[in-house]
Design an enzyme around this catalytic site. Structure first.
Site, PDB file in Angstrom:
ATOM      1  N   ASN A 100       6.402  -8.073   0.556  1.00 50.48           N
ATOM      2  CA  ASN A 100       5.917  -6.955  -0.249  1.00 50.48           C
ATOM      3  C   ASN A 100       7.049  -6.414  -1.115  1.00 50.48           C
ATOM      4  O   ASN A 100       7.976  -5.782  -0.609  1.00 50.48           O
ATOM      5  CB  ASN A 100       5.372  -5.858   0.676  1.00 50.48           C
ATOM      6  CG  ASN A 100       4.863  -4.646  -0.088  1.00 50.48           C
ATOM      7  OD1 ASN A 100       4.819  -4.642  -1.316  1.00 50.48           O
ATOM      8  ND2 ASN A 100       4.477  -3.610   0.636  1.00 50.48           N
ATOM      9  N   LEU A 101       6.974  -6.659  -2.410  1.00 44.76           N
ATOM     10  CA  LEU A 101       7.941  -6.141  -3.380  1.00 44.76           C
ATOM     11  C   LEU A 101       7.511  -4.720  -3.748  1.00 44.76           C
ATOM     12  O   LEU A 101       7.111  -4.438  -4.872  1.00 44.76           O
ATOM     13  CB  LEU A 101       7.971  -7.051  -4.610  1.00 44.76           C
ATOM     14  CG  LEU A 101       8.315  -8.522  -4.337  1.00 44.76           C
ATOM     15  CD1 LEU A 101       7.821  -9.408  -5.476  1.00 44.76           C
ATOM     16  CD2 LEU A 101       9.809  -8.693  -4.131  1.00 44.76           C
ATOM     17  N   SER A 102       7.621  -3.831  -2.806  1.00 42.18           N
ATOM     18  CA  SER A 102       6.920  -2.551  -2.877  1.00 42.18           C
ATOM     19  C   SER A 102       7.439  -1.607  -3.958  1.00 42.18           C
ATOM     20  O   SER A 102       8.648  -1.461  -4.139  1.00 42.18           O
ATOM     21  CB  SER A 102       7.018  -1.849  -1.521  1.00 42.18           C
ATOM     22  OG  SER A 102       6.409  -0.578  -1.587  1.00 42.18           O
ATOM     23  N   PRO A 103       6.527  -0.908  -4.649  1.00 44.77           N
ATOM     24  CA  PRO A 103       6.936   0.156  -5.563  1.00 44.77           C
ATOM     25  C   PRO A 103       7.391   1.401  -4.815  1.00 44.77           C
ATOM     26  O   PRO A 103       7.864   2.355  -5.434  1.00 44.77           O
ATOM     27  CB  PRO A 103       5.665   0.428  -6.379  1.00 44.77           C
ATOM     28  CG  PRO A 103       4.557   0.051  -5.461  1.00 44.77           C
ATOM     29  CD  PRO A 103       5.072  -1.116  -4.660  1.00 44.77           C
ATOM     30  N   ASP A 154      -6.612  -6.979   1.065  1.00 36.58           N
ATOM     31  CA  ASP A 154      -6.111  -6.148   2.159  1.00 36.58           C
ATOM     32  C   ASP A 154      -7.235  -5.828   3.141  1.00 36.58           C
ATOM     33  O   ASP A 154      -8.206  -5.160   2.792  1.00 36.58           O
ATOM     34  CB  ASP A 154      -5.546  -4.862   1.546  1.00 36.58           C
ATOM     35  CG  ASP A 154      -4.825  -3.972   2.534  1.00 36.58           C
ATOM     36  OD1 ASP A 154      -4.960  -4.189   3.748  1.00 36.58           O
ATOM     37  OD2 ASP A 154      -4.120  -3.047   2.079  1.00 36.58           O
ATOM     38  N   CYS A 171      -0.011   3.862   5.587  1.00 41.35           N
ATOM     39  CA  CYS A 171       0.642   3.001   4.609  1.00 41.35           C
ATOM     40  C   CYS A 171       1.923   2.465   5.231  1.00 41.35           C
ATOM     41  O   CYS A 171       2.588   3.160   6.010  1.00 41.35           O
ATOM     42  CB  CYS A 171       0.956   3.809   3.354  1.00 41.35           C
ATOM     43  SG  CYS A 171       2.138   3.040   2.239  1.00 41.35           S
ATOM     44  N   HIS A 211       4.728   2.327   4.259  1.00 35.68           N
ATOM     45  CA  HIS A 211       5.929   3.082   3.929  1.00 35.68           C
ATOM     46  C   HIS A 211       5.765   4.567   4.237  1.00 35.68           C
ATOM     47  O   HIS A 211       6.428   5.418   3.660  1.00 35.68           O
ATOM     48  CB  HIS A 211       6.306   2.830   2.470  1.00 35.68           C
ATOM     49  CG  HIS A 211       6.568   1.386   2.201  1.00 35.68           C
ATOM     50  ND1 HIS A 211       5.626   0.555   1.642  1.00 35.68           N
ATOM     51  CD2 HIS A 211       7.636   0.600   2.486  1.00 35.68           C
ATOM     52  CE1 HIS A 211       6.122  -0.672   1.572  1.00 35.68           C
ATOM     53  NE2 HIS A 211       7.328  -0.668   2.081  1.00 35.68           N
TER      54      HIS A 211
END
EC number: 4.1.3.1
Length: 540
Positions: free
Chosen positions: A425-428, A170, A208, A210
């Site tokens: 992005n398989l985001s949490p 990143d 971020c 999100h």
């Protein structure tokens, strides 16, 4: 000053230039646009040629992703926290991800934890890459030494993992201007990264993906960042992968109106009777208002301003007017204005409606000077299409794991650039249970792979999995003592044959013993794995 043979100097320079030109003819670069020359790149290299391991890893990563994209399959991984996790991930996954979020919270080079605002020193994530890459090299050496010193008839019983999985890291927004982007790229190459991703947010306000309050930079500014990455990698002679991330799907602000490609998504006031918002807020502050009073004033202004995109202002003007064939006029306008600057769109609108439509993008500007912006999937497609010639992969940050939206984005990009590789992005941060059924979760990665999302990752799975097992074990240990360790940790380790159950061997004690024996002529009374080592208890 040393004497110089100018002919030899020029000859070496031209040889290097020709070598770079030949390098750029490789199929690896068939879709890459470079707005600079080989001559410019070579002129910025030193006379000592350095071969970076990053280049080997980048070539390996490119091969993986080429195969995945062509087969419509997926390389998927997650954010790695530290070497223990790394050595388990490499058994099952073919790439390793290093998250800025995880680094910000757990590994800042100042040791000061923080949310994902990219306000940590710029060497933070490169340092984490270095830690993991050094661990890869060490465990690879350890494994090779064990295998090569084991007789061939017994060697099949010795593990043979690929510890050198390519690392993708990143780069946030690049931590500053273009020179900062180049220096950050240099750090990543020196530390062993195979690829990096960079997002189109403004560096001082980065959030971020999100979080709310994201501020974009103009398309042209982000393209400059991508070019800076490629230029620095070229100077260093590496195939480093550059991944362009766009946060435009949910962005609400932008720093500048300078790029015409952004104009269709800017918001403006359609109420000419209102003074600019910032003027109103300054006057309110000077009169002694603060806090909730100021917020109420801003909310009232927003409610009256009729804030919308210019295209919507034109559509509303046509619908509210006494025009015949309104639908035809709207389609005529939208077709003619697509991809045009605001000044061009205004002229087109006036030619159709016969009037100057009031729409002011300066009036709603924020106290920080930012322009208001309406993102969305098509906005992200617009940006991705612009980034594609400069990026190896493109990633749209999204609010939800929405297959329909992912398909809309992929279709939009591939309509212009069918060869463009995509990342996801398989985001949490998503509530996966609420988003889809277990059956859909099982196939989601594969379904996205069919759309061209050839690299997918859970940014913070390392963080969450560590927290979960730590909570489970600490709770049980507090109640059950050593029974908890036996039942929750050691016995499952032994059942799964996790190599770290014999942690001395895992840490490389045998390799170090053999190295000591090598330099002492085969005799060492201080061998770590000699008689008395407690790991003998685990031998079957």
């Amino acid at each position: 000053m040393a004497s110089t043979n100018f002919d030899l100097e020029d000859q070496k320079y031209l040889e290097d230039v020709n070598a770079v030109k030949q390098w750029w003819t490789d199929s690896r670069w068939r879709y890459t646009k470079r707005p600079f020359t080989a001559e410019q790149i070579v002129a910025k290299r030193g006379t000592l040629k350095i071969e970076y391991p990053s280049n080997t890893q980048a070539k390996k990563l490119w091969k993986i992703l080429e195969e995945r994209f062509n087969d419509k399959t997926v390389s998927y991984t997650y954010g790695c926290l530290e070497p223990t996790m790394l050595t388990q991930m490499i058994k099952y996954l073919d790439t390793i991800y290093v998250s800025g979020w995880q680094s910000s919270s757990t590994a800042s080079s100042t040791d000061e934890p923080s949310p994902d605002l990219a306000d940590y020193p710029m060497n933070t994530v490169p340092n984490k890459v270095n830690q993991l890459f050094m661990a890869q090299l060490f465990h690879d050496r350890k494994q090779r030494e064990e295998r090569i010193t084991t007789p061939r008839e017994k060697r099949s019983s010795v593990q043979n993992y690929d510890y050198l999985r390519p690392i993708i890291a990143d780069a946030d927004t690049g931590h500053g201007g273009l020179t900062a982007v180049m220096k950050l790229t240099k750090l990543f190459v020196e530390r062993g990264a195979a690829g990096i991703h960079i997002e189109d947010q403004a560096p001082g306000t980065k959030k971020c993906g999100h979080m709310a309050g994201k501020v974009l930079v103009p398309i042209s500014e982000h393209i400059n960042r991508l070019v800076a990455i490629r230029a620095q990698a070229d100077i260093m002679g590496t195939d480093l992968l550059a991944i362009a991330r766009t946060d435009s799907e949910a962005a609400t602000l932008i720093t500048s109106t300078i790029d015409y490609r952004d104009h269709a998504y800017l918001l403006g006031s359609t109420n000419p009777s209102l003074q600019p918002l910032n003027d109103l807020m300054v006057a309110a502050e000077q009169s002694g208002k603060s806090g909730e009073q100021l917020q109420a004033i801003e909310d009232s202004w927003i409610a009256q301003a009729g804030i919308k995109k210019f295209d919507d202002a034109v559509i509303d003007t046509i619908n509210q007017g006494s025009f015949a064939n309104k639908k035809e006029l709207i389609n005529r306008y939208l077709t003619a204005a697509k991809g045009k600057s605001n000044s061009e769109a205004r002229a087109i609108a006036k030619g159709i409606t016969g009037m100057d439509i009031y729409w002011n993008w300066d009036a709603p500007r924020t106290r920080g000077g930012f322009y208001r912006y309406q993102g969305g999937t098509q906005c992200a497609v617009n940006r991705a299409v612009a980034y594609a010639p400069f990026a190896d992969l493109i990633w749209m940050e999204s609010k939800l794991p929405d297959y329909k939206q992912a398909k809309e984005f992929a279709d939009g990009v591939h309509a212009v650039w069918p060869e463009q590789k995509l990342a996801y992005n398989l985001s949490p941060s998503f509530n996966w249970k609420a988003a889809m059924s277990k059956e859909e979760q099982l196939t989601y990665i594969k379904r996205l792979g069919k759309l061209g999302y050839c690299w997918q990752f859970i940014t913070l799975a390392g963080l969450h999995s560590t927290a979960l097992i730590s909570d489970q074990f600490a709770s049980a240990y507090a109640k059950q003592g050593m029974r908890a360790y036996g039942e929750l940790i050691q016995e499952p380790e032994m059942e799964r044959k996790v190599d770290i159950v014999t942690h001395q061997k895992w840490s490389g004690a045998n390799l170090i013993d053999h190295s000591l024996a090598m330099v002492t002529g085969g005799i060492s009374s201080t061998a770590a794995m000699g008689k008395g080592v407690t790991e003998d208890q685990f031998k079957s």
